[in-house]
Write an enzyme that holds these catalytic residues in place. Structure first.
Site, PDB file in Angstrom:
ATOM      1  N   GLU A 139       0.805  -1.220   0.000  1.00 26.59           N
ATOM      2  CA  GLU A 139       0.000   0.000   0.000  1.00 26.59           C
ATOM      3  C   GLU A 139       0.841   1.275   0.000  1.00 26.59           C
ATOM      4  O   GLU A 139       0.298   2.372   0.077  1.00 26.59           O
ATOM      5  CB  GLU A 139      -0.933   0.006   1.216  1.00 26.59           C
ATOM      6  CG  GLU A 139      -1.919  -1.157   1.220  1.00 26.59           C
ATOM      7  CD  GLU A 139      -2.930  -1.102   2.348  1.00 26.59           C
ATOM      8  OE1 GLU A 139      -2.818  -0.190   3.208  1.00 26.59           O
ATOM      9  OE2 GLU A 139      -3.836  -1.954   2.389  1.00 26.59           O
TER      10      GLU A 139
ATOM     11  N   THR B  48       0.417   1.340  10.591  1.00 28.37           N
ATOM     12  CA  THR B  48       0.445   1.025   9.162  1.00 28.37           C
ATOM     13  C   THR B  48       0.566   2.291   8.315  1.00 28.37           C
ATOM     14  O   THR B  48       0.840   2.200   7.120  1.00 28.37           O
ATOM     15  CB  THR B  48      -0.825   0.265   8.735  1.00 28.37           C
ATOM     16  OG1 THR B  48      -1.980   1.045   9.087  1.00 28.37           O
ATOM     17  CG2 THR B  48      -0.908  -1.095   9.426  1.00 28.37           C
TER      18      THR B  48
ATOM     19  N   GLY C  88      -5.844   0.229  15.766  1.00 29.98           N
ATOM     20  CA  GLY C  88      -6.221  -0.743  16.786  1.00 29.98           C
ATOM     21  C   GLY C  88      -7.588  -0.528  17.390  1.00 29.98           C
ATOM     22  O   GLY C  88      -7.941  -1.189  18.366  1.00 29.98           O
TER      23      GLY C  88
ATOM     24  N   ASN D  57     -12.747   5.284  14.143  1.00 28.50           N
ATOM     25  CA  ASN D  57     -14.028   4.831  14.662  1.00 28.50           C
ATOM     26  C   ASN D  57     -13.999   4.623  16.171  1.00 28.50           C
ATOM     27  O   ASN D  57     -12.952   4.634  16.810  1.00 28.50           O
ATOM     28  CB  ASN D  57     -14.415   3.520  13.980  1.00 28.50           C
ATOM     29  CG  ASN D  57     -13.319   2.470  14.097  1.00 28.50           C
ATOM     30  OD1 ASN D  57     -12.341   2.524  13.353  1.00 28.50           O
ATOM     31  ND2 ASN D  57     -13.443   1.545  15.021  1.00 28.50           N
TER      32      ASN D  57
ATOM     33  N   ASP E 155     -18.179   2.266  12.036  1.00 29.08           N
ATOM     34  CA  ASP E 155     -16.793   2.279  11.561  1.00 29.08           C
ATOM     35  C   ASP E 155     -16.622   3.319  10.463  1.00 29.08           C
ATOM     36  O   ASP E 155     -15.864   3.125   9.523  1.00 29.08           O
ATOM     37  CB  ASP E 155     -16.366   0.894  11.076  1.00 29.08           C
ATOM     38  CG  ASP E 155     -14.870   0.808  10.775  1.00 29.08           C
ATOM     39  OD1 ASP E 155     -14.114   1.657  11.286  1.00 29.08           O
ATOM     40  OD2 ASP E 155     -14.464  -0.093  10.021  1.00 29.08           O
TER      41      ASP E 155
ATOM     42  N   LYS F 218     -15.338   7.602   4.851  1.00 24.46           N
ATOM     43  CA  LYS F 218     -16.072   6.369   4.624  1.00 24.46           C
ATOM     44  C   LYS F 218     -17.577   6.582   4.500  1.00 24.46           C
ATOM     45  O   LYS F 218     -18.256   5.842   3.803  1.00 24.46           O
ATOM     46  CB  LYS F 218     -15.816   5.390   5.777  1.00 24.46           C
ATOM     47  CG  LYS F 218     -14.535   4.594   5.681  1.00 24.46           C
ATOM     48  CD  LYS F 218     -14.522   3.549   6.781  1.00 24.46           C
ATOM     49  CE  LYS F 218     -13.262   2.708   6.756  1.00 24.46           C
ATOM     50  NZ  LYS F 218     -13.283   1.677   7.813  1.00 24.46           N
TER      51      LYS F 218
ATOM     52  N   CYS G  72      -9.079 -12.191   8.920  1.00 24.36           N
ATOM     53  CA  CYS G  72      -7.904 -12.593   8.134  1.00 24.36           C
ATOM     54  C   CYS G  72      -8.265 -13.648   7.086  1.00 24.36           C
ATOM     55  O   CYS G  72      -7.840 -13.567   5.931  1.00 24.36           O
ATOM     56  CB  CYS G  72      -6.814 -13.136   9.038  1.00 24.36           C
ATOM     57  SG  CYS G  72      -5.955 -11.893  10.020  1.00 24.36           S
ATOM     58  N   HIS G  73      -9.036 -14.644   7.509  1.00 25.49           N
ATOM     59  CA  HIS G  73      -9.276 -15.806   6.647  1.00 25.49           C
ATOM     60  C   HIS G  73     -10.527 -15.679   5.794  1.00 25.49           C
ATOM     61  O   HIS G  73     -10.826 -16.592   5.018  1.00 25.49           O
ATOM     62  CB  HIS G  73      -9.345 -17.072   7.501  1.00 25.49           C
ATOM     63  CG  HIS G  73      -8.053 -17.415   8.177  1.00 25.49           C
ATOM     64  ND1 HIS G  73      -7.021 -18.033   7.519  1.00 25.49           N
ATOM     65  CD2 HIS G  73      -7.614 -17.175   9.442  1.00 25.49           C
ATOM     66  CE1 HIS G  73      -5.997 -18.188   8.355  1.00 25.49           C
ATOM     67  NE2 HIS G  73      -6.326 -17.670   9.523  1.00 25.49           N
TER      68      HIS G  73
END
Length: 705
Positions: free
Chosen positions: A78, A174, A190, A268, A313, A340, A623-624
């Protein structure tokens, strides 16, 4: 003709739109041979516009790949490259940094901060990094595990390193740092996990903390760190400080050197659900807000709250951009943001006064913004924590626009904005409890259970779209758009060559005509592109650079639903283009075939599949992938060889794969809960196998929904 800064060309822009003074000064300081992209947004105003014009609407058909560099991590990429003095500095996933010769592509040095791989459990949206800052011979990078590191720009050796977080709490970094008046500004992420947001400034020479601004108040029984927090505390209720509160500053910043104001965007609430977080009351300052601070002291100047009492969010951490525009016949110094929540905001950047706000994408949670109060006109049904009922709305938590950088061309007067349509069903979580690991939202994820028929899943995917929109911020209207079949397309670059560059999730890098959106050029990047391009010049030659590599929220969690056939490859590279470029990428390797699911049958007789589904979505799905449908960034657990009870419990509870990035959940999930998750995954694996057999539709990639 190579671009030069000359008196005749300096301010020649259409419609009398002025160029920011700081941009002109920066351009005038460039040598004729080299033109840098020295800051994240190519200037403190973050406009992402370049006056370089050798590559233009007439010459772009001669654009070709000049050189490329394969990266050593295939997670999401990114970062915005930074070009200074003929060198290109990039960060990659896992917060690693590399320096290249900007003309030849030679690797000059590489730095690995050695982030512990199990820290990935604290990252909501992949182990990404959005870039470095370069100033006075140093390169600054924030690491996923919360450090701020200064490197020698010539050698890559660390000069100093400081820990910016409490390591006992699930913070991450990040975002790209910014350097303002000798201070390195950095925030963190976080809020999904339960932390309190803040932004910090460190001395660029020594790494010493200069100031810290907390974005939400702490425990009111203790003295507040800053007087303004006493005012903010009056907008909260309950015992919010025990849950963190949120408001993390995980991405956007901008700086006005004339007004001497630093602008930050906050995130958020934590948890999302306001009834849990703040007893269902209050605006909860400074969540989802734009805040103006003094960069030398961190002193508060003004704020504008984009989404009062946020529980969707709806962060205001999306890119902040400064420009001088004409409103009602008068020049105004404005701040622009497309957060957003789906509305494009224009503020007076000296005072924070709202000038205008219009929806730039489909919006159902509010009917508009009241210009007198500056508040959204909410749809009462959207307050799921108050009604107790699910509400399907647009946009959802992935936003009508997220972190993907937008750009502004002062000549056309247009903002080039990556947008997306991604509906989401919000519903309160009646079983909420605070978890030491995993998301703490107070809202259900993956609700309701996703259908399994091919047609039903395809119908859901058909509602998820993306577009590049050219937006007029003065008239608050769309001028042109390019529609995509999927969301999570890359950031944009605008140039004086009458071009807009953007990569997309399908793996194309494209140049569009800035005034009307015509497609002028395209390149097969072999991998989805999320990052924003930049342009620079070395020895009089113009280059375009972009990071390729898919991941982030687009390749994980609910974003994985946009990848129906696993063909959205993730080959992480730095790509650099020039006129007459002759380099070629090697053939893309085939996507590895998934094995046929062969789920074990050793399940506990009392396993609860529905409980397992809810636990999976809360602790694993980010994640998955929702419904255990992975885009290939994290393993697709329906096809895992670790579904046998002993192996699964060793990984999920005990952390047997922590060095590979899979932390253990002991202390968060019980053995019985892990067994419920396993039962759900076995059921999903069995269904994938049954669908494959029933439809005879096994692709070369072996995918089944």
């Amino acid at each position: 003709m190579h671009y030069r800064i000359t008196a005749s060309r300096r301010p020649a822009l259409a419609a009398g739109r002025p160029v920011a003074a700081a941009l002109l000064l920066a351009l005038a300081a460039c040598s004729p041979a080299n033109v840098d992209w020295a800051e994240h947004g190519n200037g403190p105003e973050e406009q992402r516009f370049s006056r370089l014009d050798d590559i233009n609407a007439e010459s772009v058909d001669r654009l070709g790949l000049d050189w490329f560099a394969d990266l050593d991590t295939d997670r999401g990429q990114e970062a915005t490259p930074i070009a200074v003095g003929g060198k290109l500095y990039v960060s990659t996933a896992w917060s690693m940094v590399k320096a290249f010769d900007g003309r030849t592509g030679k690797l000059l040095w590489a730095y690995d901060p050695k982030v512990p791989r199990e820290w990935a459990v604290n990252a909501c949206c992949d182990v990404v990094n959005r870039g470095v800052a370069v100033s006075k011979g140093r390169v600054f990078v924030g690491t996923l595990d919360g450090r701020l590191v200064a490197l020698d720009a010539a050698t890559g050796r660390p000069v100093w390193s400081t820990l910016t977080i409490d390591p006992a709490k699930p913070y991450t970094i990040t975002g790209a740092p910014r350097v303002v008046k000798g201070k390195v500004i950095i925030g963190n992420g976080g809020a999904e996990y339960g932390v309190r947001g803040y932004v910090s400034a460190y001395d660029a020479d020594t790494g010493k903390l200069a100031w810290r601004f907390y974005t939400v108040p702490g425990d009111p029984s203790k003295p507040f760190e800053m007087p303004i927090l006493a005012r903010a505390a009056r907008t909260w209720a309950g015992t919010w400080w025990k849950m963190g509160g949120g408001g993390t500053v995980w991405d956007s910043m901008a700086y006005d050197p004339t007004l001497d104001l630093l602008y930050i965007g906050t995130g958020n609430g934590s948890p999302w659900n306001r009834r849990i977080r703040s007893a269902g009351k209050g605006d909860n300052l400074f969540l989802s807000s734009i805040i103006a601070l003094r960069p030398e002291t961190g002193a508060y100047v003004w704020h504008y709250q984009v989404t009062p009492g946020d529980e969707w969010d709806f962060t205001a951490t999306q890119p902040i951009m400064l420009a001088d525009l004409t409103f009602d016949g008068k020049p105004r110094k404005v701040l622009m943001q497309a957060p957003k929540n789906g509305f494009f905001y224009v503020l007076d950047r000296a005072t924070g006064k709202l000038l205008s706000a219009k929806a730039f994408a489909p919006v159902t949670w509010a009917s508009g913004i009241d210009l007198k109060t500056g508040r959204p006109i909410e749809n009462p049904a959207a307050r799921y924590s108050e009604t107790g009922k699910p509400f399907l709305q647009m946009p959802g938590p992935l936003g009508a626009h997220s972190w993907y950088p937008m750009s502004f061309n002062p000549g056309t007067g247009l903002v080039y904005l990556p947008t997306q349509t991604f509906p989401f069903l919000y519903a309160p979580d009646g079983e909420y409890r605070h978890n030491r690991r995993g998301w703490n939202l107070g809202a259900q994820m993956g609700t309701p259970a996703l259908p399994d028929a091919h047609g039903a899943l395809a119908a859901i995917r058909s509602t998820i779209k993306g577009a590049l929109v050219a937006w007029d911020p003065v008239r608050q209207r769309e001028v042109w758009r390019v529609d995509y079949g999927e969301a999570f397309n890359g950031g944009t670059l605008a140039t004086a060559g009458d071009l807009v560059f953007q990569g997309n999730a399908s793996g194309r890098f494209v140049a569009y005509k800035a005034d009307d959106g015509r497609r002028m050029w395209s390149f097969d990047a072999q991998s989805g592109i999320m990052a924003a391009p930049v342009t620079y010049a070395v020895a009089g030659k113009q280059y375009i650079a972009v990071m390729a590599g898919y991941g982030g929220v687009g390749g994980m969690g609910p974003g994985a639903l946009t990848n129906p056939d696993r063909s959205k490859r993730n080959i992480s590279r730095l790509l650099v283009f020039s006129l007459e470029g002759k380099a070629h990428l090697p053939p893309a390797p085939p996507v590895a075939a998934l094995p046929s699911p062969a789920p074990p049958v050793d399940l506990s007789a009392n396993a609860d599949l529905e409980s397992g589904r809810r636990l999976y979505e809360r602790s694993c799905g980010t994640c998955h992938g929702s419904a255990a449908i992975s885009a290939g960034i994290a393993p697709d657990l329906r096809y895992s060889q670790m579904l046998a009870k002993e192996a699964f419990h060793a990984v999920v509870l005990d952390g047997a794969l922590r060095d590979a990035g899979m932390a253990g959940f002991a202390g968060t999930l019980s053995a019985a809960e892990v067994e419920n998750v396993r039962a759900y995954l076995v059921a999903r694996a069995k269904l994938a196998l049954a669908l494959r057999r029933a439809t005879h539709a096994a692709s070369p990639q072996g995918h089944a929904p």
